[in-house]
Design a protein around this motif. Structure first.
Motif, short mmCIF file in Angstrom:
data_model
loop_
_atom_site.label_atom_id
_atom_site.label_comp_id
_atom_site.label_asym_id
_atom_site.label_seq_id
_atom_site.Cartn_x
_atom_site.Cartn_y
_atom_site.Cartn_z
N VAL A 11 0.82 -1.22 0.03
CA VAL A 11 -0.03 0.13 -0.04
C VAL A 11 1.01 1.03 -0.09
O VAL A 11 1.85 1.04 0.87
CB VAL A 11 -1.01 0.07 1.22
N SER A 12 0.59 2.15 -0.93
CA SER A 12 1.23 3.45 -0.97
C SER A 12 0.81 4.52 -0.11
O SER A 12 -0.38 4.92 -0.04
CB SER A 12 1.39 4.04 -2.54
N PHE A 13 1.75 5.20 0.63
CA PHE A 13 1.33 6.38 1.53
C PHE A 13 2.05 7.47 1.04
O PHE A 13 2.56 8.31 1.61
CB PHE A 13 1.69 5.98 3.01
N ARG A 14 2.56 7.67 -0.38
CA ARG A 14 2.96 8.59 -0.90
C ARG A 14 2.29 9.79 -0.88
O ARG A 14 1.00 9.73 -1.40
CB ARG A 14 3.22 8.46 -2.30
N PRO A 15 2.64 11.16 -0.27
CA PRO A 15 1.71 12.18 -0.15
C PRO A 15 1.42 12.81 -1.62
O PRO A 15 2.27 12.78 -2.55
CB PRO A 15 2.38 13.20 0.70
N SER A 16 0.19 13.60 -1.64
CA SER A 16 -0.02 14.37 -2.88
C SER A 16 0.54 15.63 -2.84
O SER A 16 1.00 15.93 -1.66
CB SER A 16 -1.67 14.19 -3.32
N ARG A 17 0.59 16.31 -3.72
CA ARG A 17 1.34 17.67 -3.75
C ARG A 17 0.58 18.82 -2.75
O ARG A 17 0.95 19.49 -2.39
CB ARG A 17 1.56 18.30 -5.01
N PHE A 18 -0.79 18.34 -2.35
CA PHE A 18 -1.29 19.40 -1.54
C PHE A 18 -1.51 18.76 -0.11
O PHE A 18 -2.13 19.42 0.64
CB PHE A 18 -2.82 19.54 -2.23
N ASP A 19 -0.95 17.41 0.08
CA ASP A 19 -0.92 17.16 1.36
C ASP A 19 0.10 17.73 2.31
O ASP A 19 1.12 18.39 2.12
CB ASP A 19 -0.44 15.74 1.68
N GLY A 20 -0.52 18.07 3.83
CA GLY A 20 0.42 18.33 4.82
C GLY A 20 1.63 17.31 5.22
O GLY A 20 0.95 16.24 4.86
N GLY A 21 2.45 17.47 6.03
CA GLY A 21 3.46 16.69 6.48
C GLY A 21 2.93 15.43 7.08
O GLY A 21 3.52 14.47 6.91
N GLY A 22 2.02 15.54 7.71
CA GLY A 22 1.31 14.69 8.72
C GLY A 22 0.14 13.49 8.01
O GLY A 22 -0.17 12.64 8.54
N MET A 23 -0.10 13.94 6.68
CA MET A 23 -1.51 13.26 6.33
C MET A 23 -0.89 11.64 5.77
O MET A 23 -1.62 11.09 5.96
CB MET A 23 -1.67 13.97 4.83
N ARG A 24 0.26 11.62 5.43
CA ARG A 24 0.66 10.13 5.08
C ARG A 24 0.62 9.38 6.54
O ARG A 24 0.07 8.09 6.21
CB ARG A 24 2.15 9.76 4.61
N TYR A 25 0.87 9.74 7.59
CA TYR A 25 0.61 9.06 8.80
C TYR A 25 -0.91 8.80 9.15
O TYR A 25 -1.08 7.81 9.94
CB TYR A 25 1.60 9.91 9.87
N LEU A 26 -1.62 9.94 8.95
CA LEU A 26 -2.92 9.73 9.18
C LEU A 26 -3.76 8.81 8.29
O LEU A 26 -4.57 8.02 8.78
CB LEU A 26 -3.78 11.04 8.91
N ARG A 27 -3.21 8.59 7.22
CA ARG A 27 -3.66 7.83 6.00
C ARG A 27 -3.18 6.41 6.49
O ARG A 27 -3.89 5.30 6.39
CB ARG A 27 -3.19 7.98 4.74
N PHE A 28 -2.10 6.33 7.04
CA PHE A 28 -1.62 4.84 7.50
C PHE A 28 -2.39 4.57 8.68
O PHE A 28 -2.59 3.39 8.80
CB PHE A 28 -0.05 4.89 7.88
N GLN A 29 -2.66 5.27 9.60
CA GLN A 29 -3.55 4.87 10.58
C GLN A 29 -4.88 4.58 10.37
O GLN A 29 -5.12 3.37 10.87
CB GLN A 29 -3.46 6.07 11.61
N HIS A 30 -5.38 5.17 9.33
CA HIS A 30 -6.85 4.97 8.96
C HIS A 30 -6.47 3.45 8.21
O HIS A 30 -7.55 2.65 8.30
CB HIS A 30 -7.25 5.91 7.93
N TRP A 31 -5.84 3.13 7.57
CA TRP A 31 -5.56 1.86 6.89
C TRP A 31 -5.42 0.68 7.88
O TRP A 31 -6.10 -0.30 7.75
CB TRP A 31 -4.35 1.92 5.96
N LEU A 32 -4.63 0.86 9.03
CA LEU A 32 -4.57 0.14 10.00
C LEU A 32 -5.77 -0.22 10.60
O LEU A 32 -6.21 -1.50 10.78
CB LEU A 32 -3.72 0.67 11.12
N GLU A 33 -6.77 0.86 10.84
CA GLU A 33 -7.91 0.77 11.59
C GLU A 33 -8.96 -0.24 10.82
O GLU A 33 -9.55 -1.05 11.02
CB GLU A 33 -8.62 2.03 11.75
N GLN A 34 -8.69 0.20 9.21
CA GLN A 34 -9.69 -0.71 8.36
C GLN A 34 -9.34 -2.08 8.46
O GLN A 34 -10.13 -3.11 8.17
CB GLN A 34 -9.52 0.12 7.02
N LEU A 35 -7.94 -2.26 8.15
CA LEU A 35 -7.67 -3.74 8.10
C LEU A 35 -7.86 -4.59 9.37
O LEU A 35 -8.25 -5.71 9.28
CB LEU A 35 -5.85 -3.76 8.14
#
Length: 152
Positions: free
Chosen positions: A26-50
């Motif tokens: 799974v990729s947590f590459r940020p988009s150009r509009f993401d703030g610095g912490g968005m990849r970690y929030l997406r990672f946390q959400h992915w963990l919760e979903q899994l």
């Protein structure tokens, strides 16, 4: 039981309650509009979903990296590790880091094996990892199952 190769492209392998192993990246590459912490929030959400989709996680094993090629890689790994361990503590999920050399030695017989050797070893065991991240996660999961009996 879940095994993770943490990074922007995170490899994962999970052994379900039925004993079947599923894996991927799974990729947590940020988009150009993401703030610095968005990849970690997406990672946390992915963990919760899994965790929800699998009916809960009893244990998480992760590849414990002690040396990074660059500063950015070290910072990214630290962010993923902090997010993972905080989530595990909050959810009451046991977790353990496993040194890279231990995983490589288990998979190939050599603690300093290259990425291609681990990939080939997992293919010889009947898995079809898409890349080295998924292969590392599968090897880690197999190590946990065979050497720990899946228990921390």
């Amino acid at each position: 039981m879940l095994a993770l190769d943490l990074g922007t492209s995170t490899g994962w392998a999970i052994r379900g309650h039925d004993g079947l192993i599923t894996s991927g990246t799974v990729s947590f590459r940020p988009s150009r509009f993401d703030g610095g912490g968005m990849r970690y929030l997406r990672f946390q959400h992915w963990l919760e979903q899994l965790a929800d989709d699998s009916g809960g996680l009893a244990a998480i094993y992760f590849e414990e990296v002690r040396r990074h090629i660059g500063t950015d890689a070290a910072h990214l790994y630290g962010g993923f590790l902090a997010t993972l361990t905080a989530w595990c503590e909050r959810e009451g999920v046991a977790y353990q880091g496993v040194p890279v050399g231990t995983i490589k030695r288990f998979a190939t017989g050599k603690g300093n094996a290259g990425k291609d050797a681990v990939l080939a070893a997992m293919r010889q065991r009947g898995f079809q990892p898409a890349d080295d991240n998924e292969a590392d996660a599968i090897a880690l999961l197999l190590w946990a199952m065979e050497t720990r009996g899946g228990v921390l």
